[in-house]
Motif scaffolding. Structure first.
Motif, PDB file in Angstrom:
ATOM      1  N   ILE A 286      -1.412  -3.204   1.327  1.00  0.00           N
ATOM      2  CA  ILE A 286      -0.089  -3.762   1.311  1.00  0.00           C
ATOM      3  C   ILE A 286      -0.228  -5.316   0.534  1.00  0.00           C
ATOM      4  O   ILE A 286      -1.302  -5.934   0.838  1.00  0.00           O
ATOM      5  CB  ILE A 286       0.472  -4.078   2.850  1.00  0.00           C
ATOM      6  CG1 ILE A 286       1.770  -4.810   2.712  1.00  0.00           C
ATOM      7  CG2 ILE A 286      -0.729  -4.755   3.684  1.00  0.00           C
ATOM      8  CD1 ILE A 286       2.478  -4.751   4.237  1.00  0.00           C
TER       9      ILE A 286
ATOM     10  N   LYS B 291       0.749  -8.981  -0.406  1.00  0.00           N
ATOM     11  CA  LYS B 291       1.456 -10.141   0.754  1.00  0.00           C
ATOM     12  C   LYS B 291       1.425 -11.368  -0.311  1.00  0.00           C
ATOM     13  O   LYS B 291       0.324 -11.613  -1.012  1.00  0.00           O
ATOM     14  CB  LYS B 291       0.912 -10.119   1.859  1.00  0.00           C
ATOM     15  CG  LYS B 291       0.928  -9.111   2.688  1.00  0.00           C
ATOM     16  CD  LYS B 291       0.369  -9.578   4.136  1.00  0.00           C
ATOM     17  CE  LYS B 291       0.629  -8.289   4.874  1.00  0.00           C
ATOM     18  NZ  LYS B 291       0.145  -8.503   6.357  1.00  0.00           N
TER      19      LYS B 291
ATOM     20  N   MET C 203       6.362  -9.046   0.478  1.00  0.00           N
ATOM     21  CA  MET C 203       5.543  -7.987   0.989  1.00  0.00           C
ATOM     22  C   MET C 203       5.804  -6.608   0.275  1.00  0.00           C
ATOM     23  O   MET C 203       7.044  -6.191  -0.031  1.00  0.00           O
ATOM     24  CB  MET C 203       5.482  -7.617   2.324  1.00  0.00           C
ATOM     25  CG  MET C 203       4.790  -8.680   3.032  1.00  0.00           C
ATOM     26  SD  MET C 203       4.823  -8.148   4.862  1.00  0.00           S
ATOM     27  CE  MET C 203       4.479  -9.677   5.546  1.00  0.00           C
TER      28      MET C 203
ATOM     29  N   GLU D  41      -4.158  -6.511   1.695  1.00  0.00           N
ATOM     30  CA  GLU D  41      -4.942  -5.634   2.900  1.00  0.00           C
ATOM     31  C   GLU D  41      -4.639  -4.402   2.956  1.00  0.00           C
ATOM     32  O   GLU D  41      -3.669  -3.653   2.536  1.00  0.00           O
ATOM     33  CB  GLU D  41      -4.910  -6.405   4.203  1.00  0.00           C
ATOM     34  CG  GLU D  41      -3.596  -7.255   4.405  1.00  0.00           C
ATOM     35  CD  GLU D  41      -3.384  -8.293   5.699  1.00  0.00           C
ATOM     36  OE1 GLU D  41      -2.494  -7.850   6.482  1.00  0.00           O
ATOM     37  OE2 GLU D  41      -4.443  -8.994   5.594  1.00  0.00           O
ATOM     38  N   LYS D  42      -5.670  -3.699   3.714  1.00  0.00           N
ATOM     39  CA  LYS D  42      -5.733  -2.365   3.972  1.00  0.00           C
ATOM     40  C   LYS D  42      -4.298  -2.307   5.076  1.00  0.00           C
ATOM     41  O   LYS D  42      -3.806  -3.398   5.820  1.00  0.00           O
ATOM     42  CB  LYS D  42      -6.790  -2.041   4.911  1.00  0.00           C
ATOM     43  CG  LYS D  42      -6.933  -0.538   5.508  1.00  0.00           C
ATOM     44  CD  LYS D  42      -7.759   0.154   4.479  1.00  0.00           C
ATOM     45  CE  LYS D  42      -7.515   1.577   4.854  1.00  0.00           C
ATOM     46  NZ  LYS D  42      -7.621   2.552   3.658  1.00  0.00           N
TER      47      LYS D  42
ATOM     48  N   ILE E  65      -2.085  -1.127   7.922  1.00  0.00           N
ATOM     49  CA  ILE E  65      -2.079  -0.781   9.076  1.00  0.00           C
ATOM     50  C   ILE E  65      -0.669   0.214   9.422  1.00  0.00           C
ATOM     51  O   ILE E  65       0.249  -0.447   9.435  1.00  0.00           O
ATOM     52  CB  ILE E  65      -2.088  -1.930  10.218  1.00  0.00           C
ATOM     53  CG1 ILE E  65      -3.207  -2.825   9.875  1.00  0.00           C
ATOM     54  CG2 ILE E  65      -2.358  -1.180  11.826  1.00  0.00           C
ATOM     55  CD1 ILE E  65      -4.695  -2.368   9.950  1.00  0.00           C
TER      56      ILE E  65
ATOM     57  N   GLN F 295      12.200  -3.773  15.531  1.00  0.00           N
ATOM     58  CA  GLN F 295      12.653  -4.796  14.362  1.00  0.00           C
ATOM     59  C   GLN F 295      13.383  -3.591  13.324  1.00  0.00           C
ATOM     60  O   GLN F 295      13.315  -2.606  13.378  1.00  0.00           O
ATOM     61  CB  GLN F 295      11.306  -5.407  13.630  1.00  0.00           C
ATOM     62  CG  GLN F 295      10.385  -6.089  14.577  1.00  0.00           C
ATOM     63  CD  GLN F 295       9.585  -7.083  13.714  1.00  0.00           C
ATOM     64  OE1 GLN F 295       9.800  -7.211  12.411  1.00  0.00           O
ATOM     65  NE2 GLN F 295       8.647  -7.796  14.179  1.00  0.00           N
TER      66      GLN F 295
ATOM     67  N   HIS G  68      12.283  -6.528   9.155  1.00  0.00           N
ATOM     68  CA  HIS G  68      11.916  -7.772   9.550  1.00  0.00           C
ATOM     69  C   HIS G  68      12.760  -8.577  10.501  1.00  0.00           C
ATOM     70  O   HIS G  68      12.311  -9.875  10.461  1.00  0.00           O
ATOM     71  CB  HIS G  68      11.067  -8.416   8.314  1.00  0.00           C
ATOM     72  CG  HIS G  68      10.165  -7.571   7.503  1.00  0.00           C
ATOM     73  ND1 HIS G  68       8.906  -7.199   8.056  1.00  0.00           N
ATOM     74  CD2 HIS G  68      10.110  -7.033   6.353  1.00  0.00           C
ATOM     75  CE1 HIS G  68       8.425  -6.390   7.319  1.00  0.00           C
ATOM     76  NE2 HIS G  68       9.228  -6.337   6.162  1.00  0.00           N
TER      77      HIS G  68
ATOM     78  N   GLU H 139       0.840 -14.825  15.370  1.00  0.00           N
ATOM     79  CA  GLU H 139       1.098 -13.382  15.444  1.00  0.00           C
ATOM     80  C   GLU H 139       0.113 -12.238  15.117  1.00  0.00           C
ATOM     81  O   GLU H 139      -0.543 -12.392  14.247  1.00  0.00           O
ATOM     82  CB  GLU H 139       2.239 -13.335  14.412  1.00  0.00           C
ATOM     83  CG  GLU H 139       2.870 -11.709  14.029  1.00  0.00           C
ATOM     84  CD  GLU H 139       3.629 -11.814  12.765  1.00  0.00           C
ATOM     85  OE1 GLU H 139       4.319 -12.664  12.361  1.00  0.00           O
ATOM     86  OE2 GLU H 139       3.534 -10.762  12.193  1.00  0.00           O
TER      87      GLU H 139
ATOM     88  N   LEU I 156      -1.034  -8.036  14.833  1.00  0.00           N
ATOM     89  CA  LEU I 156      -0.632  -6.649  14.695  1.00  0.00           C
ATOM     90  C   LEU I 156      -1.739  -5.635  15.579  1.00  0.00           C
ATOM     91  O   LEU I 156      -2.735  -6.040  15.532  1.00  0.00           O
ATOM     92  CB  LEU I 156      -0.466  -5.825  13.222  1.00  0.00           C
ATOM     93  CG  LEU I 156       0.341  -6.381  12.318  1.00  0.00           C
ATOM     94  CD1 LEU I 156       0.375  -5.339  11.012  1.00  0.00           C
ATOM     95  CD2 LEU I 156       1.917  -6.381  12.949  1.00  0.00           C
TER      96      LEU I 156
ATOM     97  N   GLU J 212      -0.341 -14.041  11.024  1.00  0.00           N
ATOM     98  CA  GLU J 212       0.304 -15.335  10.770  1.00  0.00           C
ATOM     99  C   GLU J 212       0.429 -16.275  12.124  1.00  0.00           C
ATOM    100  O   GLU J 212       0.495 -15.949  12.964  1.00  0.00           O
ATOM    101  CB  GLU J 212       1.207 -15.532   9.840  1.00  0.00           C
ATOM    102  CG  GLU J 212       2.448 -14.535  10.201  1.00  0.00           C
ATOM    103  CD  GLU J 212       3.568 -14.482   9.275  1.00  0.00           C
ATOM    104  OE1 GLU J 212       4.505 -15.224   9.413  1.00  0.00           O
ATOM    105  OE2 GLU J 212       3.276 -13.454   8.381  1.00  0.00           O
TER     106      GLU J 212
ATOM    107  N   THR K 120       6.434  -0.144  15.106  1.00  0.00           N
ATOM    108  CA  THR K 120       7.534  -0.801  14.340  1.00  0.00           C
ATOM    109  C   THR K 120       8.369   0.113  13.559  1.00  0.00           C
ATOM    110  O   THR K 120       9.448  -0.723  13.120  1.00  0.00           O
ATOM    111  CB  THR K 120       6.693  -2.001  13.658  1.00  0.00           C
ATOM    112  OG1 THR K 120       5.845  -1.155  12.943  1.00  0.00           O
ATOM    113  CG2 THR K 120       6.069  -3.143  14.308  1.00  0.00           C
TER     114      THR K 120
HETATM  115  C1  MV4 Z   1       1.148  -5.617   7.897  1.00  0.00           C
HETATM  116  C2  MV4 Z   1       1.721  -4.246   8.377  1.00  0.00           C
HETATM  117  C3  MV4 Z   1       0.680  -3.268   7.886  1.00  0.00           C
HETATM  118  N1  MV4 Z   1      -0.556  -3.596   7.490  1.00  0.00           N
HETATM  119  N2  MV4 Z   1      -0.210  -5.706   7.592  1.00  0.00           N
HETATM  120  C4  MV4 Z   1       5.390  -7.728   8.503  1.00  0.00           C
HETATM  121  C5  MV4 Z   1       5.677  -9.237   9.008  1.00  0.00           C
HETATM  122  C6  MV4 Z   1       4.452  -9.937   8.618  1.00  0.00           C
HETATM  123  N3  MV4 Z   1       4.218 -11.068   9.603  1.00  0.00           N
HETATM  124  C7  MV4 Z   1       3.489  -8.951   8.693  1.00  0.00           C
HETATM  125  N4  MV4 Z   1       4.100  -7.516   8.588  1.00  0.00           N
HETATM  126  C8  MV4 Z   1       3.115  -6.367   8.385  1.00  0.00           C
HETATM  127  N5  MV4 Z   1       2.099  -6.768   8.062  1.00  0.00           N
HETATM  128  C9  MV4 Z   1      -0.825  -4.750   7.305  1.00  0.00           C
HETATM  129  N6  MV4 Z   1      -2.228  -4.969   6.701  1.00  0.00           N
HETATM  130  C10 MV4 Z   1       2.739  -4.313   8.467  1.00  0.00           C
HETATM  131  C11 MV4 Z   1       3.734  -5.203   8.601  1.00  0.00           C
HETATM  132  C12 MV4 Z   1       5.104  -4.907   9.137  1.00  0.00           C
HETATM  133  C13 MV4 Z   1       5.610  -5.035  10.499  1.00  0.00           C
HETATM  134  C14 MV4 Z   1       4.850  -5.897  11.232  1.00  0.00           C
HETATM  135  C15 MV4 Z   1       5.199  -6.176  12.530  1.00  0.00           C
HETATM  136  C16 MV4 Z   1       6.650  -5.685  12.577  1.00  0.00           C
HETATM  137  C17 MV4 Z   1       7.520  -4.946  12.122  1.00  0.00           C
HETATM  138  C18 MV4 Z   1       7.131  -4.620  10.563  1.00  0.00           C
HETATM  139  C19 MV4 Z   1       7.792  -3.877   9.930  1.00  0.00           C
HETATM  140  C20 MV4 Z   1       7.220  -3.446   8.600  1.00  0.00           C
HETATM  141  C21 MV4 Z   1       6.046  -4.083   8.138  1.00  0.00           C
END
Ligand code: MV4
Length: 447
Positions: A156, A158, A168, A200-201, A203, A232, A235, A275, A277, A288, A436
């Motif tokens: 991904i 960013k 993103m 990043e990789k 998730i 969500q 986002h 925040e 994941l 973040e 998500t």
């Molecule tokens: C990610 C991810 C998968 N892998 N990073 C979305 C909000 C931002 N703060 C971080 N986000 C994501 N980062 C990696 N390496 C997936 C998301 C993401 C997501 C995260 C939380 C809730 C909903 C989401 C919807 C799409 C993507």
């Protein structure tokens, strides 16, 4: 303590802040655009100053006009709310330089956490888990290609200045990387003025769990539990709950400690949110840190019985954190009620609210600036309000939310209320069997 606070915001959050100020005996100044003349934040503040036309860039984002409004009314502090200028370090600096205290962290803390790549490197250094990826920032394709092939696809991309899902892009194979990088960089440049990226990789199917942090000017940092914001759409959070049904006590304790360490690494003060994941194997990763109050703060207020905005104001005025240990009680859920047509791709539905009844009763809270006869302007977000319930158990909270949704009458505009009624009766929601992608999956099934 402050004598008079200017609230540099509108809608339900401006009202939310005014309510706490009134209880604290602090005078309030509302600022408003011409589109918000009849808004409740204008009516309930002690003074109100018109700062410009409807467009946000000429009103709620217009720093000189907001500062002037504070100066002519003799405000001694400015509360930014969320959105608009809440995470703008330059605005915070200008407030402080104009002798009006910015109610939030210092501009330095805001800019360090505002650069997501810098924040991530800092977390890695202090041992907070992060997702494998690039070290620092890049802009060149060759560099991105090398890193991505080392960690493996999908990845991904960013924007370092992004956050909250802005700037993103997921890339599943090398042949798509160059074009994806070009588009994401161009988007970042136009949205944030800088195009530096990190990667990043990916998730897959994560859960979103965030921790509420409170820090004071004396180095005390505590957490007030987590919020699960996994439901969500594009986002935009729809439902938040506290505690997260996805965590057990051991994981909760480890994540809370990581969140406190993250905040300590910048000597954080004020309200903040870390925040994470959480993946399908319950590994957690720092994403973040948001340096502002969050829309979903009332669910935390419900389970720990605190006024977070009062705490934030007291901290900005130089007081110590009032409580260091929290007793958590019950289960709280919030639904964000928007004026949107869920059958037309969630198209915003601004317009006149012809009838309005907010629910009430035991364990129910409604934060809204709307009323019958209120016209939702088309210039801002489409939130009508937030419905928050607390119950002893999650099961009770879900039943209470359904009861309250039934009582919530909004006529004249389409709302997301029917969608919440569907989600809260879905057996997968009730069993916390989702991630998500819950809504995206549902939409695919339903069209
Ligand atoms: C990610 C991810 C998968 N892998 N990073 C979305 C909000 C931002 N703060 C971080 N986000 C994501 N980062 C990696 N390496 C997936 C998301 C993401 C997501 C995260 C939380 C809730 C909903 C989401 C919807 C799409 C993507």
């Amino acid at each position: 303590m402050f004598n008079k606070i200017l609230i540099a915001n509108r809608g339900e959050v401006a009202l939310r802040i005014i309510r706490t100020c009134k209880e604290m005996g602090i005078k309030t100044v509302a600022v408003y655009s011409t589109a918000d003349r009849n808004s409740l934040h204008v009516r309930f503040a002690d003074e109100a100053v018109c700062i410009g036309p409807a467009s946000a860039s000429q009103s709620y984002l217009n720093i000189p006009r907001i500062i002037s409004a504070g100066e002519i009314t003799n405000a001694d502090a400015i509360h930014p709310g969320y959105g608009f200028l809440a995470e703008n370090a330059e605005f915070a600096e200008i407030c402080n330089d104009s002798n009006m205290i910015f109610i939030g962290p210092t501009p330095e803390m805001m800019s360090r956490m505002g650069d997501k790549a810098v924040a991530k490197e800092l977390m890695k250094k202090i041992g907070v888990p992060v997702v494998e990826g690039s070290e620092g920032k890049f802009t060149e394709y060759e560099e991105a290609k090398e890193i991505a092939s080392k960690i493996g696809y999908p990845i991904i991309l960013k924007a370092s200045a992004g956050g909250g899902g802005k700037g993103m892009r997921i890339v599943r194979e090398e042949s798509h990387l160059e074009a994806a990088l070009d588009i994401t960089k161009a988007e970042a440049l136009s949205a944030f003025g800088v195009d530096s990226m990190y990667l990043e990789k990916l998730i897959e199917n994560p859960h979103h769990v965030e921790f509420q942090i409170i820090g004071d000017k004396f180095g005390n940092i505590v957490h007030a539990g987590e919020r699960d914001c996994t439901i969500q759409r594009r986002h935009q959070k729809l439902i938040e709950e506290c505690p997260s049904p996805y965590l057990d006590e051991d994981l909760r304790e480890r994540m809370a400690q990581a969140a406190i360490n993250a905040a300590k690494s910048v000597n954080y003060e004020s309200l903040g949110t870390v925040e994470f994941l959480v993946d399908k194997d319950k590994n957690f990763y720092f994403m973040e840190m948001n340096t502002r109050m969050q829309v979903e703060h009332p669910i935390t207020e419900a389970v720990v019985n605190i006024d977070l905005i009062k705490e934030q104001i007291c901290i900005a005025a130089g007081e110590k954190i009032s409580r260091k240990k929290f007793k958590f009680f019950g289960h709280s859920i919030e639904c964000r009620i928007n004026a949107e047509d869920t059958e037309l791709n969630f198209k915003p539905c601004p317009g006149l609210i012809t009838a309005f009844n907010a629910p009430g009763g035991n364990g129910v809270r409604v934060d809204t600036h709307c009323y019958a006869g209120y016209h939702i302007p088309s210039n801002y977000d489409s939130m009508i309000g937030k419905l928050i319930v607390i119950g002893v158990t999650r099961e009770e909270a879900i039943k209470r939310m359904l009861r309250a949704l039934d009582e919530f009458i909004v006529e004249g505009v389409k709302t997301t209320i029917p969608l919440f009624q569907k989600i809260l009766t879905d057996k997968n929601f009730v069993a916390y069997n989702y991630d998500t992608n819950y809504l995206e999956k549902r939409e695919e099934i339903e069209v």
